[in-house]
Structures are given as C-alpha cells and as structure tokens.
Design a protein around this motif. Structure first.
Motif, PDB file in Angstrom:
ATOM      1  N   ARG A  89      25.438   1.110   1.085  1.00  0.00           N
ATOM      2  CA  ARG A  89      24.986   2.388   0.542  1.00  0.00           C
ATOM      3  C   ARG A  89      23.654   2.261  -0.186  1.00  0.00           C
ATOM      4  N   ALA A  90      23.432   1.116  -0.789  1.00  0.00           N
ATOM      5  CA  ALA A  90      22.232   0.908  -1.590  1.00  0.00           C
ATOM      6  C   ALA A  90      21.361  -0.196  -0.984  1.00  0.00           C
ATOM      7  N   ILE A  91      20.069  -0.048  -1.211  1.00  0.00           N
ATOM      8  CA  ILE A  91      19.073  -1.025  -0.766  1.00  0.00           C
ATOM      9  C   ILE A  91      18.309  -1.492  -1.994  1.00  0.00           C
ATOM     10  N   THR A  92      18.056  -2.799  -2.075  1.00  0.00           N
ATOM     11  CA  THR A  92      17.191  -3.323  -3.129  1.00  0.00           C
ATOM     12  C   THR A  92      15.883  -3.776  -2.490  1.00  0.00           C
ATOM     13  N   LEU A  93      14.799  -3.628  -3.245  1.00  0.00           N
ATOM     14  CA  LEU A  93      13.467  -3.955  -2.746  1.00  0.00           C
ATOM     15  C   LEU A  93      12.657  -4.582  -3.874  1.00  0.00           C
ATOM     16  N   HIS A  94      11.954  -5.655  -3.549  1.00  0.00           N
ATOM     17  CA  HIS A  94      11.017  -6.302  -4.478  1.00  0.00           C
ATOM     18  C   HIS A  94       9.686  -6.404  -3.755  1.00  0.00           C
ATOM     19  N   TRP A  95       8.572  -6.020  -4.419  1.00  0.00           N
ATOM     20  CA  TRP A  95       7.269  -6.133  -3.772  1.00  0.00           C
ATOM     21  C   TRP A  95       6.150  -6.356  -4.777  1.00  0.00           C
ATOM     22  N   THR A  96       5.025  -6.836  -4.225  1.00  0.00           N
ATOM     23  CA  THR A  96       3.771  -6.957  -4.959  1.00  0.00           C
ATOM     24  C   THR A  96       2.670  -6.394  -4.062  1.00  0.00           C
ATOM     25  N   TYR A  97       1.605  -5.915  -4.701  1.00  0.00           N
ATOM     26  CA  TYR A  97       0.432  -5.442  -3.975  1.00  0.00           C
ATOM     27  C   TYR A  97      -0.620  -6.540  -3.949  1.00  0.00           C
ATOM     28  N   ALA A  98      -1.367  -6.643  -2.848  1.00  0.00           N
ATOM     29  CA  ALA A  98      -2.401  -7.672  -2.710  1.00  0.00           C
ATOM     30  C   ALA A  98      -3.461  -7.552  -3.789  1.00  0.00           C
ATOM     31  N   HIS A  99      -3.808  -6.329  -4.187  1.00  0.00           N
ATOM     32  CA  HIS A  99      -4.880  -6.135  -5.175  1.00  0.00           C
ATOM     33  C   HIS A  99      -4.432  -6.398  -6.614  1.00  0.00           C
TER      34      HIS A  99
END
Length: 141
Positions: A89-99
């Motif tokens: 039911r749920a999604i986890t997401l981790h991210w960074t931007y290149a800049h």
C-alpha cells in the motif's frame, strides 16, 4: 521483468495540493499539482505539473528502472534515488539532486484507497531536518 508491486496501484493521473511547512509549522508554499505515472515494462515514467495561485507553473519529468528485487532506481543527470514497496500500500523513496548532493529527501506515499493518497517528504539540508512537504492527492484518471 520484476513485479512493480504497489507501484502498479499508483499508475494514473493524480491531482492535489502540495503544502510545504517549516519545522515550526509555518506554511512556506502551497500549490496545485497534477502527476501522471505510468509503467512500461521495467521502466517507470512520471510527469509532474505544478501551478501556483500567482500563475506560475512548472513541469518536471522523472524516469526510473525497476531492478530484479522490485525496487525502483532513479539515476539521471538531475537526481539519484531509490523507491521500494513498503507493504503493498505504501512506497518509500529516498533521493538527492545532482545540484545539491549534500541535501537528502525522504518520502512516504500511502494509498488511503485506490483513489486517494497521502504523501509526506522530509527535507534534510546538510544533515539537518529543515521542513516537510505534505501532499494530498485524488486519482482523476
């Protein structure tokens, strides 16, 4: 091809409101959104359209690839991230931007039901928690 799991339940068009708040709960920004998500084979595509009350607008494209264990990997010139099905039911997401690679973002996307979802981002700048983005969306297509 790996199974997209919960990701398949998020396919379609979603409209809602992004509200960004600081650690003290003050509203920093509020704007409308329309997200269109689709899966083609092992590829994930998302288009985000944002509009503000003052008439500004912005469009962003996201692409990712499902890997063998079902996780979704984003590895583009703009961002790097990893999303996974937490419980169907749920999604986890981790991210960074290149800049701004020293800043990190963590998101949980939870289906309330098949036509309503809630999303929350935690924003970290150089290891410090600085704000939240709260998103309420309804499926429209």
């Amino acid at each position: 091809m790996p199974s997209p799991g919960a990701f398949a339940r998020h396919v379609g068009a979603w409209e809602g409101t992004y509200t960004r708040i600081d650690r003290e709960g003050r509203v920093l920004d509020r704007h409308a959104s329309r997200l269109e998500c689709r899966i083609e084979g092992d590829r994930y595509f998302q288009t985000n359209r944002y509009t503000w009350p003052d008439g500004r607008s912005e469009v962003k494209q996201f692409e990712g690839t499902f890997v063998a264990d079902g996780r979704l990997v984003f590895n583009t010139a703009r961002l790097k991230g990893l999303a996974q099905d937490a419980d169907g039911r749920a999604i986890t997401l981790h991210w960074t931007y290149a800049h701004e690679p020293e800043n990190e973002y963590y998101e949980i996307i939870t289906l309330v039901d098949d036509t309503h979802r809630a999303r929350t981002w935690q924003h970290f700048e150089r290891g410090e928690f600085v704000k939240l983005t709260v998103i309420d969306e309804r499926k429209v297509g």
